[in-house]
Design an enzyme around this catalytic site. Structure first.
Site, mmCIF file in Angstrom:
data_model
loop_
_atom_site.group_PDB
_atom_site.id
_atom_site.type_symbol
_atom_site.label_atom_id
_atom_site.label_comp_id
_atom_site.label_asym_id
_atom_site.label_seq_id
_atom_site.Cartn_x
_atom_site.Cartn_y
_atom_site.Cartn_z
ATOM 1 N N ASN A 187 -9.409 1.238 -18.032
ATOM 2 C CA ASN A 187 -9.807 1.128 -16.630
ATOM 3 C C ASN A 187 -11.172 1.820 -16.495
ATOM 4 O O ASN A 187 -11.245 3.042 -16.504
ATOM 5 C CB ASN A 187 -8.747 1.814 -15.752
ATOM 6 C CG ASN A 187 -9.049 1.688 -14.269
ATOM 7 O OD1 ASN A 187 -10.091 1.163 -13.873
ATOM 8 N ND2 ASN A 187 -8.135 2.176 -13.454
ATOM 9 N N LYS A 203 -10.934 5.354 -18.192
ATOM 10 C CA LYS A 203 -9.567 5.850 -18.359
ATOM 11 C C LYS A 203 -8.891 4.996 -19.413
ATOM 12 O O LYS A 203 -9.123 3.790 -19.466
ATOM 13 C CB LYS A 203 -8.780 5.693 -17.055
ATOM 14 C CG LYS A 203 -9.056 6.737 -16.033
ATOM 15 C CD LYS A 203 -8.023 6.624 -14.907
ATOM 16 C CE LYS A 203 -8.589 7.161 -13.618
ATOM 17 N NZ LYS A 203 -8.033 6.601 -12.434
ATOM 18 N N ARG A 218 -8.474 -3.501 -16.745
ATOM 19 C CA ARG A 218 -8.307 -3.671 -15.301
ATOM 20 C C ARG A 218 -9.648 -4.112 -14.710
ATOM 21 O O ARG A 218 -10.677 -3.487 -14.954
ATOM 22 C CB ARG A 218 -7.897 -2.348 -14.673
ATOM 23 C CG ARG A 218 -7.828 -2.458 -13.176
ATOM 24 C CD ARG A 218 -7.707 -1.126 -12.515
ATOM 25 N NE ARG A 218 -7.626 -1.334 -11.082
ATOM 26 C CZ ARG A 218 -8.088 -0.477 -10.189
ATOM 27 N NH1 ARG A 218 -8.643 0.646 -10.585
ATOM 28 N NH2 ARG A 218 -7.985 -0.739 -8.911
ATOM 29 N N HIS A 272 -5.066 -3.794 -4.973
ATOM 30 C CA HIS A 272 -3.868 -3.062 -5.440
ATOM 31 C C HIS A 272 -2.766 -4.033 -5.877
ATOM 32 O O HIS A 272 -1.584 -3.670 -5.891
ATOM 33 C CB HIS A 272 -3.270 -2.161 -4.335
ATOM 34 C CG HIS A 272 -4.137 -1.043 -3.887
ATOM 35 N ND1 HIS A 272 -4.234 -0.680 -2.560
ATOM 36 C CD2 HIS A 272 -4.935 -0.191 -4.565
ATOM 37 C CE1 HIS A 272 -5.059 0.348 -2.446
ATOM 38 N NE2 HIS A 272 -5.513 0.647 -3.642
ATOM 39 N N ILE A 331 0.083 3.710 -0.663
ATOM 40 C CA ILE A 331 -0.774 4.614 0.108
ATOM 41 C C ILE A 331 -1.207 5.803 -0.754
ATOM 42 O O ILE A 331 -0.447 6.708 -1.042
ATOM 43 C CB ILE A 331 -0.109 5.043 1.452
ATOM 44 C CG1 ILE A 331 1.369 5.414 1.275
ATOM 45 C CG2 ILE A 331 -0.203 3.936 2.476
ATOM 46 C CD1 ILE A 331 2.016 5.935 2.572
ATOM 47 N N ARG A 357 -11.940 5.728 4.275
ATOM 48 C CA ARG A 357 -12.262 4.408 4.828
ATOM 49 C C ARG A 357 -11.626 4.243 6.201
ATOM 50 O O ARG A 357 -10.493 4.677 6.431
ATOM 51 C CB ARG A 357 -11.741 3.288 3.913
ATOM 52 C CG ARG A 357 -12.421 3.243 2.569
ATOM 53 C CD ARG A 357 -12.028 1.973 1.818
ATOM 54 N NE ARG A 357 -12.397 2.070 0.423
ATOM 55 C CZ ARG A 357 -11.554 1.916 -0.604
ATOM 56 N NH1 ARG A 357 -10.281 1.608 -0.391
ATOM 57 N NH2 ARG A 357 -11.987 2.036 -1.834
ATOM 58 N N ASP A 409 -7.857 14.464 2.090
ATOM 59 C CA ASP A 409 -6.624 14.617 1.316
ATOM 60 C C ASP A 409 -5.430 14.842 2.252
ATOM 61 O O ASP A 409 -5.438 15.775 3.060
ATOM 62 C CB ASP A 409 -6.788 15.816 0.371
ATOM 63 C CG ASP A 409 -5.686 15.879 -0.668
ATOM 64 O OD1 ASP A 409 -4.497 15.746 -0.300
ATOM 65 O OD2 ASP A 409 -6.012 16.050 -1.840
ATOM 66 N N MET A 410 -4.419 13.988 2.083
ATOM 67 C CA MET A 410 -3.263 14.064 2.985
ATOM 68 C C MET A 410 -2.567 15.419 2.942
ATOM 69 O O MET A 410 -1.967 15.852 3.926
ATOM 70 C CB MET A 410 -2.290 12.912 2.662
ATOM 71 C CG MET A 410 -1.113 12.811 3.581
ATOM 72 S SD MET A 410 -1.555 12.823 5.347
ATOM 73 C CE MET A 410 -1.896 11.104 5.645
ATOM 74 N N VAL A 461 0.144 9.372 -1.734
ATOM 75 C CA VAL A 461 0.800 9.796 -0.494
ATOM 76 C C VAL A 461 2.236 9.259 -0.453
ATOM 77 O O VAL A 461 3.190 9.995 -0.161
ATOM 78 C CB VAL A 461 0.010 9.312 0.751
ATOM 79 C CG1 VAL A 461 0.723 9.718 2.035
ATOM 80 C CG2 VAL A 461 -1.417 9.835 0.731
ATOM 81 N N ASN A 473 4.518 11.168 -2.846
ATOM 82 C CA ASN A 473 4.624 12.638 -2.737
ATOM 83 C C ASN A 473 4.835 13.201 -1.343
ATOM 84 O O ASN A 473 5.271 14.343 -1.211
ATOM 85 C CB ASN A 473 3.357 13.274 -3.314
ATOM 86 C CG ASN A 473 3.193 12.967 -4.780
ATOM 87 O OD1 ASN A 473 4.079 13.255 -5.577
ATOM 88 N ND2 ASN A 473 2.087 12.336 -5.138
ATOM 89 N N GLU A 492 0.389 1.052 -12.774
ATOM 90 C CA GLU A 492 -0.485 -0.107 -12.976
ATOM 91 C C GLU A 492 -0.804 -0.304 -14.462
ATOM 92 O O GLU A 492 -0.911 -1.438 -14.926
ATOM 93 C CB GLU A 492 -1.780 0.083 -12.168
ATOM 94 C CG GLU A 492 -1.543 -0.120 -10.678
ATOM 95 C CD GLU A 492 -2.544 0.613 -9.799
ATOM 96 O OE1 GLU A 492 -2.434 1.853 -9.671
ATOM 97 O OE2 GLU A 492 -3.418 -0.043 -9.226
#
Ligand code: ADP
Length: 402
Positions: free
Chosen positions: A7, A14, A91, A180, A209, A241, A283-284, A332, A335, A385
Site C-alpha cells: 500500500n 506499507k 492497493r 473504502h 469510520i 474533511r 482525533d475522536m 473509531v 474502538n 483490507e
C-alpha cells in the site's frame, strides 16, 4: 503461496507478507518519509523482535529493495530467499468505471490507472510508484491491483449519478464512485459469516469510520449505495474533511475569501471536519475526552458527528427498505464504545437495542453488541483490507493459471 501486499502513499510504503496456506501474517511494516531526510523503516516479523532503521530513502524503488532485504535478513527475516514470494497485491484507490473488480497487472491495466490520475490526483500517482517499485524488484512474479472503488461498481445509476447536466458524466466521468470498498466488502462478508447467514439474504449497513469515514448499504451482498462520492470528501463528517455541504458554499467562499481551487480543496479536506468544529483535534479520542469533560467545542463536534452518522444510517435503511445488520469498523468504529452507544441509542425506531456491557468489551475479533431482543444485529468487525487484497490476489493468480 506467499503473497506480499503493498500500500504505497506519496512518501510511504506499507507492506504485509502473508502465508496463504493459513492466511497468517509472516511480517509487516512501513517505510515512512520516503524522499525526505531520515526515512524510517519499521519492520515487524511475526514472532521476532521489531526493528527500526533510519536512513535516507529517496524513492519507492529503494524503499522496496530495503523491505525485501529485511524480509530475507538473517536475524529479522522470515524468508530464505525473495523467490519464496509468489505474488504481489497492490492497493490502488481509484479504479474509475474501468475496474469492477481486482485485476492482474498488465501494460493496459497500468495505462488505465494512469488515465485515472485526473480523478484521483493525490492517490493514484503514489500507487503507480508503488507498482513500479515492486515490479522493478520482483519482476518474475504476478502483480495484482485491488481498487477501493471496485466494490461500489454495482451501485445502480440512481445512486451513482448526480443531478447535474449529464454531459459532465459523459465527458468527465463526474459521478459517485465511493471508497473504502475493500473494507466494506470484507466486513460485510465477515458479518454474514459470523451470523452464519447467507449474505444474499441480508440488508447490511457497514460503517467504516476512521480518519476517513464512509457508510455503505450492502444488499444481497453487493453495494447499492455509499456515502463517499466522486472523491472521498462527500458524506460523513470526518477527522479533517467536511463531508456533505451545500455545493453553493464553495463558489461563495472562494469569492468572499479570494481562495484558489487548491486552497478551497485543502480547506475542505484538511482543515474541516472534527478538527474545524472542535478547534483542537481531528482525533475522536480527544473529541470524546472533551465531550466527557463538558468542553463546548468538542461537545458540538461530537454531536454533529453522531447526528450525521445517524442520519446516514436512517437513509440507508430507507434505501434498502430495512436493515438486518449494522456493522461498525475502522479506528473509531472498532474502538469507540462511546460513539457506537451514542448512535445506537437513537436508532430505537429501527428496533436497535445494544447491550452496553458487550459494547464496552475490547477484542480483535468480530463480535455482537446488540441484545437478543434487538431487531437489528449490531456488530463490531475489525477490518482487514490487507487480507482482502491477499485473498483477491490469490484468486486472480490461481484463475490466471487456469
Ligand atoms: P485511517 O482512516 O487513517 O485508516 P483509522 O481507521 O486507523 O484511520 O482510524 C484512525 C482514527 O481512529 C483516529 O484518528 C482516532 O480518531 C480513531 N480512534 C482510534 N482509537 C480510538 C479510540 N479508542 N476511541 C476513539 N477513537 C479512536
Amino acid at each position: 503461496m506467499k503473497i506480499l501486499v503493498i500500500n504505497a502513499g506519496s512518501s510511504s510504503l506499507k507492506y504485509q507478507l502473508y502465508d496463504m496456506t493459513d492466511e497468517s501474517v509472516l511480517a509487516k511494516g512501513l517505510v515512512e518519509r520516503i524522499g525526505m531526510d531520515s526515512s524510517i523503516l519499521t519492520h515487524k516479523p511475526t514472532g521476532k523482535e521489531e526493528v527500526t532503521e533510519v536512513s535516507d530513502i529517496l524513492e519507492h524503488t529503494t524503499a522496496m529493495r530495503k523491505v525485501l532485504e529485511k524480509l530475507v535478513d538473517k536475524t529479522h527475516g522470515v524468508l530464505n530467499s525473495i523467490d519464496e514470494i509468489d505474488a504481489v497485491g497492490h492497493r490502488v484507490v481509484h479504479g474509475g468505471e474501468a475496474f469492477k473488480s481486482s485485476a492482474l497487472i498488465t501494460g493496459e491495466v497500468k495505462s488505465e490507472i494512469r488515465r485515472l490520475f485526473d480523478l484521483a490526483p493525490l492517490h493514484n500517482p503514489p500507487s503507480m510508484m508503488g507498482i513500479s517499485a515492486a515490479e522493478a524488484n520482483l519482476p518474475n512474479v504476478p502483480h495484482t491491483v485491488v481498487f477501493d472503488t471496485a466494490f461500489h461498481q454495482t451501485m445502480p445509476e440512481k445512486a451513482y449519478l448526480y443531478a447535474i447536466p449529464k454531459v459532465l458524466y459523459k465527458k468527465h466521468k463526474v459521478r459517485r464512485y465511493g471508497f473504502h470498498g475493500t473494507s466494506h466488502a470484507y466486513v460485510s462478508k465477515t458479518a454474514a459469516e459470523f451470523l452464519q447467514r447467507p449474505i444474499e439474504d441480508l440488508k447490511i449497513i457497514t460503517c467504516h469510520i476512521g480518519n476517513g469515514a464512509s457508510l455503505t448499504a450492502v444488499k444481497d451482498g453487493i453495494s447499492v449505495d455509499t456515502s463517499m462520492g466522486m472523491t472521498p470528501l462527500e458524506g460523513l463528517i470526518m477527522g479533517t474533511r467536511s463531508g456533505d455541504l451545500d455545493p453553493a458554499i464553495v463558489p461563495y467562499v472562494m469569492n468572499k475569501e479570494e481562495l484558489t481551487m487548491n486552497e478551497v480543496n485543502s480547506m475542505l479536506n484538511k482543515h474541516s471536519g472534527l478538527l474545524a468544529i472542535s478547534g483542537s483535534s481531528s482525533d475522536m479520542r480527544d473529541i470524546t475526552d472533551g465531550w466527557e469533560a463538558g468542553k463546548p467545542n468538542e461537545t458540538l463536534a461530537f454531536e454533529m458527528y453522531e447526528y450525521r452518522l445517524r442520519k446516514y444510517i436512517g437513509a440507508y435503511a430507507a434505501a434498502m427498505n430495512g436493515v438486518d445488520v449494522i456493522v461498525f469498523t475502522a479506528g473509531v468504529g472498532e474502538n469507540s464504545a462511546i460513539v457506537r452507544e451514542a448512535v445506537c441509542q437513537n436508532l430505537t425506531y429501527l428496533g436497535v437495542e445494544i447491550d452496553k456491557e458487550l459494547n464496552k468489551v475490547r477484542s480483535g475479533d468480530p463480535r455482537r453488541i446488540s441484545t437478543p431482543n434487538s431487531k437489528v444485529e449490531v456488530l463490531v468487525v475489525p477490518t482487514n483490507e490487507e487480507l482482502m487484497i491477499a485473498r483477491d490476489t490469490l484468486r486472480i493468480v490461481q484463475e490466471s493459471k487456469g
